[in-house]
Motif scaffolding. Structure first.
Motif, PDB file in Angstrom:
ATOM      1  N   GLY C  38       0.749   8.493 -14.014  1.00 17.80           N
ATOM      2  CA  GLY C  38       0.976   6.235 -14.179  1.00 17.80           C
ATOM      3  C   GLY C  38       2.098   6.145 -13.207  1.00 17.80           C
ATOM      4  N   PRO C  39       2.306   5.024 -13.125  1.00 10.56           N
ATOM      5  CA  PRO C  39       3.659   4.657 -13.032  1.00 10.56           C
ATOM      6  C   PRO C  39       5.003   4.922 -13.056  1.00 10.56           C
ATOM      7  CG  PRO C  39       2.413   2.952 -13.502  1.00 10.56           C
ATOM      8  CD  PRO C  39       1.528   4.029 -13.517  1.00 10.56           C
ATOM      9  N   LEU C  40       5.091   5.100 -14.714  1.00 10.52           N
ATOM     10  CA  LEU C  40       5.831   5.112 -15.855  1.00 10.52           C
ATOM     11  C   LEU C  40       6.653   5.747 -15.203  1.00 10.52           C
ATOM     12  CD1 LEU C  40       3.848   5.279 -18.561  1.00 10.52           C
ATOM     13  CD2 LEU C  40       5.495   3.459 -18.055  1.00 10.52           C
ATOM     14  N   LYS C  41       7.943   5.984 -15.110  1.00  2.60           N
ATOM     15  CA  LYS C  41       9.022   7.292 -14.726  1.00  2.60           C
ATOM     16  C   LYS C  41      10.077   7.520 -16.150  1.00  2.60           C
ATOM     17  CE  LYS C  41       9.559   5.255  -9.878  1.00  2.60           C
ATOM     18  NZ  LYS C  41      10.641   4.199  -9.083  1.00  2.60           N
ATOM     19  N   VAL C  42      10.311   8.674 -15.563  1.00 12.91           N
ATOM     20  CA  VAL C  42      11.662   9.449 -16.035  1.00 12.91           C
ATOM     21  C   VAL C  42      12.532   9.681 -15.953  1.00 12.91           C
ATOM     22  CG1 VAL C  42       9.337  10.564 -18.291  1.00 12.91           C
ATOM     23  CG2 VAL C  42      10.382  12.138 -15.859  1.00 12.91           C
ATOM     24  N   THR C  43      14.057  10.143 -16.820  1.00 11.68           N
ATOM     25  CA  THR C  43      15.110  10.701 -16.268  1.00 11.68           C
ATOM     26  C   THR C  43      15.084  11.763 -16.785  1.00 11.68           C
ATOM     27  OG1 THR C  43      15.395   8.299 -15.726  1.00 11.68           O
ATOM     28  CG2 THR C  43      17.407  10.401 -16.091  1.00 11.68           C
ATOM     29  N   ALA C  44      15.491  12.981 -15.557  1.00  9.44           N
ATOM     30  CA  ALA C  44      15.874  14.123 -15.957  1.00  9.44           C
ATOM     31  C   ALA C  44      17.471  14.923 -15.266  1.00  9.44           C
ATOM     32  CB  ALA C  44      14.392  15.043 -15.160  1.00  9.44           C
ATOM     33  N   VAL C  45      17.565  15.786 -16.041  1.00  5.84           N
ATOM     34  CA  VAL C  45      18.750  15.378 -15.697  1.00  5.84           C
ATOM     35  C   VAL C  45      19.480  17.238 -14.707  1.00  5.84           C
ATOM     36  CG1 VAL C  45      20.041  15.043 -17.978  1.00  5.84           C
ATOM     37  CG2 VAL C  45      19.196  17.116 -17.213  1.00  5.84           C
ATOM     38  N   ASN C  46      20.326  16.927 -13.377  1.00  9.35           N
ATOM     39  CA  ASN C  46      20.292  17.826 -12.472  1.00  9.35           C
ATOM     40  C   ASN C  46      20.619  19.284 -13.580  1.00  9.35           C
ATOM     41  OD1 ASN C  46      21.600  19.841 -11.151  1.00  9.35           O
ATOM     42  ND2 ASN C  46      21.646  17.588  -9.212  1.00  9.35           N
ATOM     43  N   PRO C  47      20.051  20.294 -12.635  1.00 10.50           N
ATOM     44  CA  PRO C  47      20.247  21.466 -13.548  1.00 10.50           C
ATOM     45  C   PRO C  47      21.715  22.399 -12.760  1.00 10.50           C
ATOM     46  CG  PRO C  47      18.485  22.154 -12.547  1.00 10.50           C
ATOM     47  CD  PRO C  47      18.902  20.402 -12.014  1.00 10.50           C
ATOM     48  N   LYS C  48      22.098  21.550 -12.360  1.00 13.85           N
ATOM     49  CA  LYS C  48      22.767  22.446 -11.432  1.00 13.85           C
ATOM     50  C   LYS C  48      24.741  22.118 -12.214  1.00 13.85           C
ATOM     51  CE  LYS C  48      20.844  23.850  -7.482  1.00 13.85           C
ATOM     52  NZ  LYS C  48      21.384  25.033  -7.240  1.00 13.85           N
ATOM     53  N   GLY C  49      24.530  24.090 -11.980  1.00 16.09           N
ATOM     54  CA  GLY C  49      26.300  24.048 -12.074  1.00 16.09           C
ATOM     55  C   GLY C  49      26.909  23.670 -11.552  1.00 16.09           C
ATOM     56  N   ILE C  50      28.767  23.430 -11.711  1.00 13.44           N
ATOM     57  CA  ILE C  50      29.836  22.996 -11.147  1.00 13.44           C
ATOM     58  C   ILE C  50      30.502  23.984 -10.405  1.00 13.44           C
ATOM     59  CG2 ILE C  50      32.073  22.174 -11.624  1.00 13.44           C
ATOM     60  CD1 ILE C  50      31.689  22.099 -14.045  1.00 13.44           C
ATOM     61  N   PRO C  51      29.632  23.626  -8.953  1.00 11.28           N
ATOM     62  CA  PRO C  51      30.268  25.034  -7.940  1.00 11.28           C
ATOM     63  C   PRO C  51      32.129  24.504  -7.274  1.00 11.28           C
ATOM     64  CG  PRO C  51      29.398  22.786  -6.889  1.00 11.28           C
ATOM     65  CD  PRO C  51      29.115  23.078  -8.221  1.00 11.28           C
ATOM     66  N   PRO C  52      32.395  26.082  -7.128  1.00 14.82           N
ATOM     67  CA  PRO C  52      34.094  25.589  -6.866  1.00 14.82           C
ATOM     68  C   PRO C  52      34.115  25.070  -5.456  1.00 14.82           C
ATOM     69  CG  PRO C  52      33.478  27.906  -5.996  1.00 14.82           C
ATOM     70  CD  PRO C  52      32.514  26.840  -7.556  1.00 14.82           C
ATOM     71  N   SER C  53      35.470  23.777  -5.452  1.00 14.91           N
ATOM     72  CA  SER C  53      36.061  23.545  -4.807  1.00 14.91           C
ATOM     73  C   SER C  53      35.990  24.856  -3.763  1.00 14.91           C
ATOM     74  CB  SER C  53      37.019  23.128  -4.524  1.00 14.91           C
ATOM     75  OG  SER C  53      36.852  21.625  -5.710  1.00 14.91           O
ATOM     76  N   ILE C  54      36.335  24.218  -2.394  1.00 14.47           N
ATOM     77  CA  ILE C  54      36.698  25.338  -1.298  1.00 14.47           C
ATOM     78  C   ILE C  54      37.998  24.706  -0.665  1.00 14.47           C
ATOM     79  CG2 ILE C  54      35.309  26.022   0.920  1.00 14.47           C
ATOM     80  CD1 ILE C  54      33.269  25.422  -0.289  1.00 14.47           C
ATOM     81  N   GLN C  55      38.317  25.755  -0.440  1.00 14.87           N
ATOM     82  CA  GLN C  55      39.670  25.765   0.520  1.00 14.87           C
ATOM     83  C   GLN C  55      39.790  26.082   1.724  1.00 14.87           C
ATOM     84  OE1 GLN C  55      43.898  25.192  -0.950  1.00 14.87           O
ATOM     85  NE2 GLN C  55      43.611  25.135   1.065  1.00 14.87           N
ATOM     86  N   LEU C  56      39.930  25.193   2.912  1.00 13.81           N
ATOM     87  CA  LEU C  56      39.775  25.478   3.469  1.00 13.81           C
ATOM     88  C   LEU C  56      40.828  26.239   4.369  1.00 13.81           C
ATOM     89  CD1 LEU C  56      38.381  21.960   5.322  1.00 13.81           C
ATOM     90  CD2 LEU C  56      36.448  23.985   4.743  1.00 13.81           C
ATOM     91  N   ILE C  57      39.951  27.599   5.144  1.00 13.68           N
ATOM     92  CA  ILE C  57      41.279  27.944   5.573  1.00 13.68           C
ATOM     93  C   ILE C  57      41.195  27.992   7.481  1.00 13.68           C
ATOM     94  CG2 ILE C  57      41.617  29.808   6.322  1.00 13.68           C
ATOM     95  CD1 ILE C  57      40.236  30.982   3.660  1.00 13.68           C
ATOM     96  N   PRO C  58      42.103  27.548   8.130  1.00 10.81           N
ATOM     97  CA  PRO C  58      42.174  27.293   9.543  1.00 10.81           C
ATOM     98  C   PRO C  58      42.427  28.495  10.253  1.00 10.81           C
ATOM     99  CG  PRO C  58      44.834  26.472   8.851  1.00 10.81           C
ATOM    100  CD  PRO C  58      43.571  27.219   7.233  1.00 10.81           C
ATOM    101  N   MET C  59      40.995  28.191  11.553  1.00 10.25           N
ATOM    102  CA  MET C  59      41.081  29.413  12.030  1.00 10.25           C
ATOM    103  C   MET C  59      42.393  30.252  12.366  1.00 10.25           C
ATOM    104  SD  MET C  59      37.784  29.240  13.151  1.00 10.25           S
ATOM    105  CE  MET C  59      36.902  30.353  13.597  1.00 10.25           C
ATOM    106  N   ALA C  60      42.576  30.987  13.182  1.00  5.68           N
ATOM    107  CA  ALA C  60      43.482  31.350  13.821  1.00  5.68           C
ATOM    108  C   ALA C  60      43.716  31.304  15.235  1.00  5.68           C
ATOM    109  CB  ALA C  60      44.643  33.527  13.733  1.00  5.68           C
ATOM    110  N   PRO C  61      44.621  30.850  15.772  1.00  5.05           N
ATOM    111  CA  PRO C  61      44.976  30.030  17.412  1.00  5.05           C
ATOM    112  C   PRO C  61      44.451  31.509  18.120  1.00  5.05           C
ATOM    113  CG  PRO C  61      46.581  30.198  16.146  1.00  5.05           C
ATOM    114  CD  PRO C  61      45.930  31.081  15.051  1.00  5.05           C
ATOM    115  N   ARG C  62      43.643  31.056  18.467  1.00 13.77           N
ATOM    116  CA  ARG C  62      42.738  31.818  20.023  1.00 13.77           C
ATOM    117  C   ARG C  62      43.746  32.935  21.128  1.00 13.77           C
ATOM    118  NH1 ARG C  62      38.483  33.881  17.011  1.00 13.77           N
ATOM    119  NH2 ARG C  62      40.222  32.808  15.105  1.00 13.77           N
ATOM    120  N   LEU C  63      43.849  33.341  21.357  1.00 19.07           N
ATOM    121  CA  LEU C  63      44.482  34.543  22.659  1.00 19.07           C
ATOM    122  C   LEU C  63      44.188  33.613  23.720  1.00 19.07           C
ATOM    123  CD1 LEU C  63      43.977  37.805  21.631  1.00 19.07           C
ATOM    124  CD2 LEU C  63      45.987  36.822  21.409  1.00 19.07           C
ATOM    125  N   ASP C  64      45.012  33.066  25.021  1.00 23.09           N
ATOM    126  CA  ASP C  64      44.015  32.388  26.387  1.00 23.09           C
ATOM    127  C   ASP C  64      43.841  33.972  27.588  1.00 23.09           C
ATOM    128  OD1 ASP C  64      46.485  30.799  25.982  1.00 23.09           O
ATOM    129  OD2 ASP C  64      48.149  31.687  26.712  1.00 23.09           O
TER     130      ASP C  64
END
Lengths: 135, 430, 134, 436
Positions: C38-64
């Motif tokens: 039917g058209p009746l809607k329900v609300t369900a919770v997202n089961p995902k845990g908490i992923p860690p934030s990502i610390q970006l690492i800049p890549m090392a400069p390339r050689l000429d």
């Protein structure tokens, strides 16, 4: 589990189970008076069971008035150690009912197979049978 | 007279065969391995089910007059409840299905008329067509229709396009929960273009919970076994002492035909490559190849030798189903096994054991020995030869089945102690 | 699967994935499409845990250019990596003979770090090619 | 390292390499791919790899290597900072049917139907514990990945989805608190198992009788399943090609071999008591390894009047890898029989099995895991591997490195006197009572 409960779970009909409830009943009626929502909306569901074959009832053989003076067959179906158990039973009969004739027979074939010659012999010469099944 | 372990079975089976009031009596369990003195104590003791003296039960059973119920004759229908449950809430229906033994104790999709109708659109067969008979052992077989299979397919979580596969499996009449005190395992191999049409997983994690058709079709087989074949009732139609964890999914294997240089399994069985086929297996278990001797030989891994080594703890009562990752296959082809048949032949010839080890096996004693006594070959010869004689594990190379599945992250293989039973066309059920 | 699609599945935020929706999102099916529920809607919770934030690492400069530079070839210990890196070395010898190649087998099982080697490479090397997998 | 590098990875690990670099902070790492596999190839074959194209980009492989080291970095490649990873909105609202599809399509399930974790159901589940819904109870990773963390409420969502009742919830919290995922990233396809001990077995009506390891009770079925859902949703495991790499897969991952010990019918101490818990405590113990094998296949399994289960078990263990442990799953009939043979404690049987399950050094060195995991340890002087690698090829050594590699648990319905044997190692035991 008692016999009544067990047969009820099997879905045996009331003819076999005077008074017992059938295994597969309707679920309890939903509580009325609630505001309809997806959680308590009403649905029908089909029964997933197949069609069991009907059971042909077999009347049990008439019982003896007494075992005194009778011939009893002890039948070993071939499971491990079944014969040893029946031999102990034979000793018990000799001690407690010395006038009972006890005949020990090992059923032919593996445990799944029938043994018509033995059944014929028991019918002709015996008055009762005790069969040991399992291990 | 049966042992206590079989109390429920003895009573229900007598009922199904027409004698619901049979006077069964019970000894303690087990009888096997007990001494004569211990067994005399059983005889002189109580029936552990009724609590009354065993021998009194026996004599009463033979002499107490029958009641009217005991002497009844006629045909009795077995009732499986109404055709439809409800209307009720989904939660209540979920509980109802669970409590009435209609599930594998995991949540199901409630088989509403709409869902079942949608499932039935997955086949051209008429909903009322009776398509098979099934029993989980030496019981009277139940019959079932296309629609009854559809109900179970919905419950398992199948999509309508999977339905022909489930119908093909159900039409075989083979139940995935066989009754034995041994806890058997089951498996199915799926071949043909339908694997891709249904998005079956045959790469990384091929045998694990990573795709809907693999997960739900395997589960449907167990539900079909329970609801249509009346299997899986512990103590009645299921007696496996310890149970088998693979019965949840029944080891669904879609063959990785694309990455295999060998003939697909269904083609070996006489089908055309473009046909869709499901092949069923049953037996003991499935295990990984890691324990094989020489499994860590680096430069030149000999998988034929490793597979043979794993074979040496299988029972000959069941056959061998080898599941090879495509990397393993590629290596085997380099070794010279450019066909499955060549490898089957080599494995058959080179996997041997002594006649003594053969005869000491539990299943061989129970199942092969009576056949040997009747003169059936090769068992008769295998029972006659001296103890030290080396004999093959199986009568012929065909007892070894090779199937390819896996995601090519590692050249591994697994070995099932499983016997090929039957291949069924899926196309016929479309 | 391309990198953008893969990262999208990971739930990487728009910082990494300009323009992509951050997540699989809501179901596309029109509400009420399921006739039986039917058209009746329900609300369900997202089961995902908490992923860690990502610390970006800049890549090392390339050689000429790699000309005259020192390139370390690092073998992590998987079966066959050493043979493969040897072929890479031969390629450099054939095609870029001015490059100095240094072959090193990383210490310990494949999952372990090897700080002394990283230090050596940093001091003596200009670039690294590392073979991972088998 | 601060100097330009290029990882050389085989094509089979493409997704893994990209995603893992991203999770570790380098979403644009320049990775070069070779064909797969490298293992078992000749130098000539590998030269073809080197001279040929990168199978992912189609460009010449060595051009990719040189470009990777020399082409200047783009702005994106130079980015620093912290990015958070989104897992989507906290709730979804739709029809029940559409939500069932959504959860399946978003990879939240094991591809079987779930109970939708509505707020009502999650709240009911939370009543199964005294712990606060927002308490962070653990961290989990399915391998060498940055671990995810989770609260009591997150665990409740997966528990509802698996079909658990609220009274099962403390067991799931206990498992989640260990941080052990049941889907582990390796090219191997591992199996997991749990043993449940204590009075909770009867309170929750666990099946430890007929069909103990099969689909015959709600507690066994749903708690085992919930572990896999938690591994996916809380530990980010089970994504094929990313956090799951098992080439062939393992069928036991559906339920994770839930074993409730049949303490009542066992003649021995229950498993948790062996681990120092009191008998009346409720404990879950986790195992990891390869799989389960039935005892019917052992040599000598039908030595009729006097079955020797010790020898049969030893025969089964001889085709196991000693890298994982040996777990005996004995039917009570087997346990009673073994006790009659003189093994009046589990420890005595373990001692016999350890001493009598042997192999030659040659066979040991030929095993897969010996080379990969134990040989490096032998080089570092770790015993017994160091000694084993020094012995002559024909020397006979134990099949498993130590007696503690063996564990014994009793379960089953006593219809049949057979054991099962699992190639699995004991991990950890956790109190369930702490999570009530």
């Amino acid at each position: 589990m008692n016999r009544r409960k067990l047969l009820s779970l099997l879905g045996m009909s009331p003819a076999l189970l005077a008074g017992a409830e059938l295994g597969a009943q309707q679920p309890k009626a939903a509580k009325s008076g609630k505001v309809p929502s997806a959680g308590n909306a009403q649905f029908e569901a089909l029964n997933p069971k197949g069609s069991p074959p009907p059971v042909r009832l077999i009347p049990m053989a008439p019982r003896l008035n007494t075992i005194h003076g009778k011939t009893i067959y002890l039948v070993d179906t071939g499971f491990m150690s079944g014969g040893v158990l029946l031999q102990q039973m034979q000793i018990w009969f000799n001690k407690n009912y010395p006038d009972v004739t006890v005949v020990f027979r090992k059923k032919a074939g593996s445990y799944m197979e029938d043994d018509p010659p033995l059944w014929k012999e028991i019918k002709e010469k015996g008055n009762a049978a005790i069969m040991a099944i399992g291990h | 007279m049966a042992t206590k372990s079989f109390a429920d079975l003895a009573k229900s089976n007598a009922s199904k065969r027409g004698m619901p009031h049979i006077r069964a009596c019970f000894t303690p369990h087990p009888v096997w391995g007990k001494t004569a003195e211990q067994l005399m104590a059983y005889v002189e003791g109580d029936d552990p089910v009724s609590g009354k003296p065993l021998m009194k039960e026996i004599i009463d059973g033979l002499t107490v007059p029958l009641t009217a119920e005991d002497t009844k004759t006629g045909m009795m229908d077995v009732n499986v409840g109404p055709p439809v449950f409800g209307p009720d809430t989904l939660d209540n229906l979920q509980t109802h299905f669970l409590n009435n033994g209609m599930t594998d104790f995991l949540p199901v999709i409630i088989p509403t008329p709409e869902k079942v109708d949608a499932m039935l659109k997955g086949t051209s067969h008429h909903p009322d067509e009776v398509i098979g008979k099934m029993a989980a052992g030496a019981f009277a077989a139940w019959t079932y229709t296309v629609k009854q299979v559809a109900v179970n397919a919905v419950m398992a979580g199948c999509e309508p396009e999977y339905f022909p596969v489930v119908l093909a499996v159900a039409s075989s009449g083979m139940a995935a929960l066989g009754s034995s005190t041994t806890s058997f395992a089951y498996s199915m191999v799926i071949n043909g273009p339908i694997r891709d049409k249904l998005n079956m997983n045959y790469t990384i994690g091929a045998m694990g919970p990573f795709a809907q058709p693999n997960a739900t079709i395997g589960r449907a087989w167990t539900l079909v076994g329970k609801n249509l074949g009346n299997g899986g009732i512990p103590g009645d139609t299921y007696m496996g002492s310890q149970g088998n964890n693979t019965n949840y999914n029944n080891i669904v294997i879609a063959e990785n035909e694309k990455d295999s240089p060998w003939t697909p399994f269904h083609v070996q069985k006489g089908f055309r490559p473009e046909e869709n086929v499901v092949s069923l297996f049953s037996g003991e278990d499935i295990r990984q190849g890691h324990g094989a001797r020489r499994a860590g030989v680096l430069e030149n891994p000999m998988f034929d030798d490793q597979i043979s080594d794993i074979f040496r703890t299988l029972t000959s009562q069941f056959d061998a189903l080898v599941i090879c990752d495509p990397l393993t296959v590629r290596r085997l082809v380099e070794q010279g096994y450019d066909t499955k048949e060549k490898l089957m032949e080599w494995l058959w010839k080179n996997t041997q054991r002594t006649a003594k080890d053969y005869r000491d096996s539990a299943f061989v004693y129970t199942f092969h020995y009576p056949r040997a006594l009747r003169g059936e070959e090769p068992y008769a010869t295998w029972y006659k030869c001296p103890e030290g004689t080396l004999i093959p594990y199986w009568p012929k190379p065909d007892n070894i089945v090779l199937v390819v599945a896996g995601g090519q992250t590692n050249p591994f293989f697994q070995v099932g102690n499983l016997t090929y039973r039957v291949s069924v066309s899926i196309d016929k059920w479309m | 699967m391309n990198r953008r699609k893969l990262l999208s599945l990971l739930g990487m935020s728009p910082v990494l994935l300009t323009g992509e929706p951050a997540h699989g999102g809501q179901n596309k099916h029109a509400a009420g499409a399921g006739a039986d529920s039917g058209p009746l809607k329900v609300t369900a919770v997202n089961p995902k845990g908490i992923p860690p934030s990502i610390q970006l690492i800049p890549m090392a400069p390339r050689l000429d250019s790699l000309d005259g530079k020192t390139v370390y070839l690092v073998d992590t210990g998987f079966h066959g990596s050493d043979l493969l890196l040897h072929q890479v070395e031969l390629w450099f010898n054939r095609n870029m003979p001015s490059v100095t190649l240094v072959f090193r087998r990383k210490a310990g099982p494949y999952a372990q770090d090897d700080p002394p080697l990283w230090k050596e490479i940093k001091e003596k090397g200009n670039a690294v090619v590392m073979a991972t997998g088998h | 390292m601060g100097i330009p590098s290029v990882p050389l990875v085989t094509k089979a690990f493409k997704d893994l390499a990209i995603l893992n670099a991203a999770k570790r902070g380098m979403p644009h790492e320049r990775i070069v791919f070779t064909p797969h596999p490298v293992w078992g190839k000749t130098p000539e074959e590998l030269r073809v790899y080197v001279d040929g194209p990168d199978p992912v980009t189609g460009k010449p492989l060595m051009k990719e290597v040189v470009d990777g080291l020399t082409v200047p970095l783009s702005d994106e490649e130079k980015k620093t900072g912290i990015v958070s990873v989104s897992v989507g909105p906290p709730t979804y609202t739709d029809t029940a049917e559409n939500l069932q599809d959504l959860y399946l399509n978003n990879g939240y399930t094991d591809f079987l139907p779930i109970v939708l974790p509505t707020e009502d159901k999650v709240n009911a589940m939370l009543k199964g514990t005294s712990h606060h819904p927002d308490e962070v109870i653990g961290k989990m990773a399915a391998g060498a990945y940055p671990p995810w963390s989770y609260t009591v409420r997150h665990v409740a969502a997966s528990a509802v989805m698996a079909g658990c009742r609220p009274e099962y919830f403390p067991i799931l919290l206990a498992i989640a608190s260990t941080g052990i995922a049941s889907l582990f990233s390796s090219t191997n396809s591992f199996a997991f198992s749990m043993i449940i001990n204590g009075p909770i077995r009867d309170k929750l009506e666990f099946n430890y009788g007929i069909g103990a390891l099969g689909p015959f009770a709600q507690a066994n079925a749903t708690i085992g399943r919930a572990w896999t859902l938690m591994s996916k949703n809380l530990g980010n495991g089970g994504i094929p090609g990313d956090t799951y790499l098992g080439s062939v897969g393992n069928n036991l991952n559906y339920n994770n071999v839930v074993i409730a010990e049949n303490e009542e019918a066992s003649p021995w101490d229950p498993f948790h008591v062996q681990r120092g818990f009191k008998k009346e405590e409720n404990v879950v113990s986790l195992f990891r390894g390869l799989g389960v094998v039935p005892g019917q296949v052992a040599r000598g399994s039908s030595v009729n009047t006097s079955p020797m289960f010790d020898a049969q078990l030893s025969d089964l263990f001889s085709t196991f890898t000693g890298f994982f442990g040996a777990l005996v799953i004995a039917d009570p009939l087997v346990a009673v029989r073994l006790k009659e043979q003189g093994y009046d404690t589990k420890e005595k049987l373990i001692d016999w099995l350890y001493k009598n399950t042997t192999q030659t050094v040659k066979d040991y060195k030929g095993r897969n895991y010996s080379y990969l995991f134990e040989y490096p340890q032998a080089l570092q002087g770790v015993e017994p591997f160091a000694t084993w690698y020094k012995l002559p090829d024909d020397a006979v050594i134990p099949h498993f490195p130590r007696a503690s590699s063996f564990n014994i648990v009793v379960t089953g319905g006593q219809t049949n006197a057979y054991p099962q044997a699992a190639n699995m190692s004991y991990g950890v035991s956790v109190s369930i009572d702490k999570w009530m």
